[in-house]
Design a protein around this motif. Structure first.
Motif, mmCIF file in Angstrom:
data_model
loop_
_atom_site.group_PDB
_atom_site.id
_atom_site.type_symbol
_atom_site.label_atom_id
_atom_site.label_comp_id
_atom_site.label_asym_id
_atom_site.label_seq_id
_atom_site.Cartn_x
_atom_site.Cartn_y
_atom_site.Cartn_z
ATOM 1 N N UNK A 159 6.744 52.219 32.998
ATOM 2 C CA UNK A 159 5.648 51.807 33.892
ATOM 3 C C UNK A 159 5.633 50.292 34.061
ATOM 4 N N UNK A 160 5.788 49.564 32.956
ATOM 5 C CA UNK A 160 5.816 48.098 33.037
ATOM 6 C C UNK A 160 6.967 47.619 33.918
ATOM 7 N N UNK A 161 8.095 48.278 33.763
ATOM 8 C CA UNK A 161 9.281 47.883 34.529
ATOM 9 C C UNK A 161 9.043 48.056 36.029
ATOM 10 N N UNK A 162 8.413 49.156 36.401
ATOM 11 C CA UNK A 162 8.124 49.402 37.819
ATOM 12 C C UNK A 162 7.126 48.371 38.346
ATOM 13 N N UNK A 163 6.075 48.103 37.573
ATOM 14 C CA UNK A 163 5.081 47.121 38.021
ATOM 15 C C UNK A 163 5.696 45.738 38.166
ATOM 16 N N UNK A 164 6.523 45.352 37.217
ATOM 17 C CA UNK A 164 7.186 44.053 37.306
ATOM 18 C C UNK A 164 8.128 43.986 38.508
ATOM 19 N N UNK A 165 8.778 45.111 38.808
ATOM 20 C CA UNK A 165 9.694 45.141 39.955
ATOM 21 C C UNK A 165 8.930 44.894 41.252
ATOM 22 N N UNK A 166 7.793 45.570 41.414
ATOM 23 C CA UNK A 166 6.991 45.342 42.616
ATOM 24 C C UNK A 166 6.435 43.924 42.635
ATOM 25 N N UNK A 167 6.052 43.420 41.466
ATOM 26 C CA UNK A 167 5.576 42.035 41.397
ATOM 27 C C UNK A 167 6.653 41.043 41.800
ATOM 28 N N UNK A 168 7.888 41.295 41.370
ATOM 29 C CA UNK A 168 8.992 40.410 41.737
ATOM 30 C C UNK A 168 9.256 40.464 43.233
ATOM 31 N N UNK A 169 9.240 41.657 43.800
ATOM 32 C CA UNK A 169 9.464 41.770 45.247
ATOM 33 C C UNK A 169 8.368 41.051 46.029
ATOM 34 N N UNK A 170 7.117 41.144 45.540
ATOM 35 C CA UNK A 170 6.028 40.430 46.200
ATOM 36 C C UNK A 170 6.232 38.919 46.089
ATOM 37 N N UNK A 171 6.658 38.453 44.911
ATOM 38 C CA UNK A 171 6.908 37.022 44.711
ATOM 39 C C UNK A 171 8.045 36.528 45.603
ATOM 40 N N UNK A 172 9.084 37.344 45.742
ATOM 41 C CA UNK A 172 10.200 36.976 46.622
ATOM 42 C C UNK A 172 9.736 36.902 48.073
ATOM 43 N N UNK A 173 8.889 37.849 48.490
ATOM 44 C CA UNK A 173 8.368 37.840 49.857
ATOM 45 C C UNK A 173 7.550 36.574 50.113
ATOM 46 N N UNK A 174 6.719 36.186 49.138
ATOM 47 C CA UNK A 174 5.933 34.956 49.268
ATOM 48 C C UNK A 174 6.857 33.742 49.312
ATOM 49 N N UNK A 175 7.895 33.769 48.499
ATOM 50 C CA UNK A 175 8.876 32.683 48.466
ATOM 51 C C UNK A 175 9.555 32.531 49.830
ATOM 52 N N UNK A 176 9.924 33.642 50.430
ATOM 53 C CA UNK A 176 10.555 33.612 51.757
ATOM 54 C C UNK A 176 9.571 33.086 52.795
ATOM 55 N N UNK A 177 8.314 33.556 52.734
ATOM 56 C CA UNK A 177 7.303 33.099 53.684
ATOM 57 C C UNK A 177 7.079 31.593 53.565
#
Length: 242
Positions: free
Chosen positions: A176-194
């Motif tokens: 569960x932690x791994x999945x949550x961190x994965x979505x958190x990383x994708x969100x952080x990458x999206x913000x980074x791109x923006x």
């Protein structure tokens, strides 16, 4: 005669360099780029650029591999994709540590001239968060593999120690932690791109351009400058007007 030859050999190259600087400054003023900005400075070192885009490619492929695994029913192929996901995660972990070491030892140019101090602080905080997620996600995945009592090696060469004892309940929690961190990383990458796009299209600085592979976009823009700018004669004597 000797004086004339000396002038041609010594002074003309200086005049050409100065003319190029004046042309660059006029192009920058035409497009609204800040004077002395990163548009006329060097890009980030090739090592920094390579590690940055290598990390991104490894992350995206790792995510794509897991989505593909969920869509496949063949057991052997699912196992292969899961192993590929684990190896890509270890690659990301190794690269991020290299990136941290390089950033701590190599001073990078600031390509966001004139940005408010609070925004600089927010950008640093975002980078720290991004690096933290890049470390936490593969480490949790490593511990998850250990909790499943599965041996793990890096690229089949370096055997890695277990980070957790075999425990099915712990494995479920870590999953569960791994999945949550994965979505958190994708969100952080999206913000980074923006943020990178905001720098490029709104602030019109060279934050994005400095990290892009290849030659500077300044050279490309110089080659495609409007005729109204290109046609103006450039003095090699007068100083650049502010």
């Amino acid at each position: 005669m000797l004086r004339k030859k000396f002038s041609q050999q010594i002074l003309q190259p200086v005049a050409r360099r100065r003319a190029a600087g004046l042309a660059s400054a006029r192009i920058a003023r035409y497009h609204g780029w800040p004077q002395g900005s990163a548009e006329v400075r060097a890009k980030h070192p090739a090592l920094i650029v390579s590690l940055h885009w290598g990390s991104l490619i490894a992350i995206l492929v790792s995510v794509a591999v897991m989505f593909a695994r969920d869509a496949i029913e063949d057991t052997s192929m699912r196992q292969f994709l899961l192993q590929a996901h684990r190896q890509l995660g270890l690659v990301v972990l190794a690269v991020v540590w290299i990136r941290i070491m390089v950033r701590l030892t190599m001073k990078l140019a600031d390509h966001s001239n004139g940005m408010h101090a609070l925004m600089h602080l927010a950008a640093r905080g975002a980078h720290v968060l991004l690096y933290g997620l890049l470390i936490a996600l593969p480490v949790v995945g490593w511990a998850l593999t250990s909790a499943h009592d599965i041996p793990l090696s890096f690229l089949g060469v370096i055997h890695l120690p277990k980070l957790a004892a075999a425990d099915s309940e712990l494995a479920d929690t870590l999953s569960d932690y791994h999945v949550w961190l994965a979505w958190g990383l994708l969100a952080a990458v999206a913000i980074h791109v923006a943020a990178a796009l905001w720098h490029h299209f709104i602030r019109r600085d060279a934050v994005l351009d400095a990290m892009l592979p290849g030659r500077s976009r300044m050279a490309a823009r110089h080659g495609s400058e409007p005729a109204s700018v290109a046609s103006k004669p450039v003095s090699v004597v007068a100083p650049i007007e502010e």
